[in-house]
Design an enzyme around this catalytic site. Structure first.
Site, PDB file in Angstrom:
ATOM      1  CB  CYS A   1      44.093  44.644  40.526  1.00  0.00           C
ATOM      2  SG  CYS A   1      42.585  45.331  39.832  1.00  0.00           S
TER       3      CYS A   1
ATOM      4  CB  CYS B   1      41.175  39.986  46.915  1.00  0.00           C
ATOM      5  SG  CYS B   1      40.542  40.318  45.251  1.00  0.00           S
TER       6      CYS B   1
ATOM      7  CB  CYS C   1      34.344  38.052  34.651  1.00  0.00           C
ATOM      8  SG  CYS C   1      33.599  39.712  34.672  1.00  0.00           S
TER       9      CYS C   1
ATOM     10  CB  CYS D   1      40.363  42.159  33.259  1.00  0.00           C
ATOM     11  SG  CYS D   1      39.939  41.148  34.700  1.00  0.00           S
TER      12      CYS D   1
ATOM     13  CD  GLU E   1      43.362  32.083  40.414  1.00  0.00           C
ATOM     14  OE1 GLU E   1      44.331  31.343  40.168  1.00  0.00           O
ATOM     15  OE2 GLU E   1      43.205  33.197  39.901  1.00  0.00           O
TER      16      GLU E   1
ATOM     17  CB  CYS F   1      37.498  44.497  31.022  1.00  0.00           C
ATOM     18  SG  CYS F   1      35.969  45.157  31.731  1.00  0.00           S
TER      19      CYS F   1
END
Length: 420
Positions: free
Chosen positions: A388, A146, A153, A160, A133, A157
């Site tokens: 974010c 962005c 990933c 996230c 995205e 974390c």
């Protein structure tokens, strides 16, 4: 702290784990994944090459080298790969050149709009079916894109959404740059709300840990910064690369003089809490990443951004604001950083929420009282999961993964409450 199942011999997190092909990834608490589950390479593309390499590639096709500049102008200045637009190139050559230099890298899957059209989130399918995205944000004085550097990933974390996906694969430089080219094409054609324009700012804050995909990201930054027709001609101060704390890669950026502004996703000032919130901290702790960040400031003269997601009752206490100020100042004073506290954006399946606005205000006040520049960051696109920490093209959670995550949340809360 890592669970026994995620620790390799010697106590370090297991960085070699790969998911079973075809199965959803479920990283254990604290487990890191740096090896992708897919390794296929996308087709070679003009944007992967320097201008000199493009000239050589055109000559290898038996064509004059100036065709490389023509193609580069179309890509980096006109933002097009359509054969019909290549009017300065003979018709009988266009298809051949487009097939060689402009293979399709991104297929549009969906586009969502928020903030009265000022925010646009794009979902792309890559050549191998991976999904990524990107988010376009219009402001009164700039247009920020962005971008994603990885599909998924491996940093894991817990707050996230992308971190819960695991790492599918790294993107090539051209796949990253194509996100910029397509956004510029849509802006130039007036297809997006707000009229024509072009991308002025790039932030590597989409899916993935940029510095875990170092070489393609470094190449991308060079292309973004290089004047057209070598690249897009975006100033280094308008290109921001974010990292959760890969200190050796930060030092590599310094050595190679990669033209970017650095942002460090810190999220906690103490190692005990950061080990849980940002598992890579077990490899490169707070002191090490701040040392590397200050070295970056000294080498480039560019102030470093410290990103800090404010999570209610976890890392938003006044004493942690003071601890953050103390640690930043200890690493070089108050002048070399700007802190961006970010109200936590909601992530599906998590009970964590944004801090109380009064706590946010007090957190910033404490930083400013210590002479540190700090600004609560705008959170665009949260209603379309485009803010974010919310980018997750697809997340499939097993019961076992859910149980692991909930146990990890409980552990984070226990650590957070120790100093209260």
């Amino acid at each position: 702290m890592t669970s026994p199942s995620s620790a390799a011999p010697g106590g370090n997190p297991d960085l070699s784990r790969e998911a079973v092909p075809g199965q959803a990834i479920a990283l254990a608490p604290g487990q890191l994944q740096l090896r992708p589950t897919r390794r296929g390479k996308p087709p070679a593309h003009l944007a992967d090459l320097t201008l000199a390499e493009r000239v050589e590639a055109v000559k290898e096709m038996g064509l004059p080298g100036f065709r490389a500049k023509q193609l580069s102008v179309h890509y980096f200045e006109h933002f097009t790969t359509d054969p019909e637009d290549l009017t300065d190139i003979p018709k009988d050559l266009r298809e051949r050149l487009v097939e060689r230099f402009f293979p399709t890298l991104l297929e549009p899957v969906s586009r969502q709009s928020a903030d009265h059209g000022a925010t646009q989130k794009f979902l792309w399918k890559l050549f191998d079916g991976s999904l990524v995205e990107s988010v376009l944000m219009r402001y009164s004085d700039r247009v920020t894109l962005c971008i994603s550097s990885e599909a998924g990933c491996g940093m894991n974390c817990p707050f996230c959404a992308t971190g819960q996906m695991g790492l599918t694969r790294n993107l090539s430089a051209a796949e990253i740059l194509e996100q910029v080219r397509v956004a510029n094409r849509l802006l130039a054609s007036g297809e997006l709300p707000g009229g024509t324009g072009r991308v002025s700012n790039i932030v590597f804050m989409g899916m993935g840990e940029p510095l875990a995909n170092y070489r393609p990201v470094a190449t991308t930054c060079k292309r973004l910064n290089a004047p057209a027709p070598e690249g897009f001609g975006i100033g280094a101060r308008h290109i921001t690369v974010s990292t959760v704390g890969l200190a050796p890669a930060v030092r590599k950026l310094i050595k190679e003089e990669i033209p970017v502004t650095l942002a460090v996703s810190l999220h906690a000032p103490d190692d005990e809490l950061r080990n849980e919130l940002v598992p890579i901290n077990t490899r490169f702790d707070v002191d090490e990443i701040l040392d590397a960040a200050f070295e970056y400031f000294e080498a480039t003269g560019r102030r470093v951004s410290i990103e800090y997601a404010l999570i209610r009752d976890i890392n938003d206490q006044a004493h942690r604001a003071q601890m953050l100020a103390d640690r930043l100042i200890a690493h070089g004073g108050a002048h070399w950083i700007h802190v961006n506290p970010i109200p936590l954006n909601p992530v599906k399946g998590s009970k964590w929420t944004a801090s109380d606005p009064r706590d946010e205000k007090r957190f910033v006040e404490i930083l400013r009282e210590n002479g540190i520049s700090a600004t609560i960051r705008d959170t665009r696109g949260s209603d379309i999961d485009g803010a974010c920490g919310q980018l997750a093209a697809e997340v499939i959670e097993t019961d076992e993964h859910r149980a692991d995550r909930e146990a990890r949340v409980a552990r984070v809360e226990a650590v957070a409450s120790l100093a209260d």
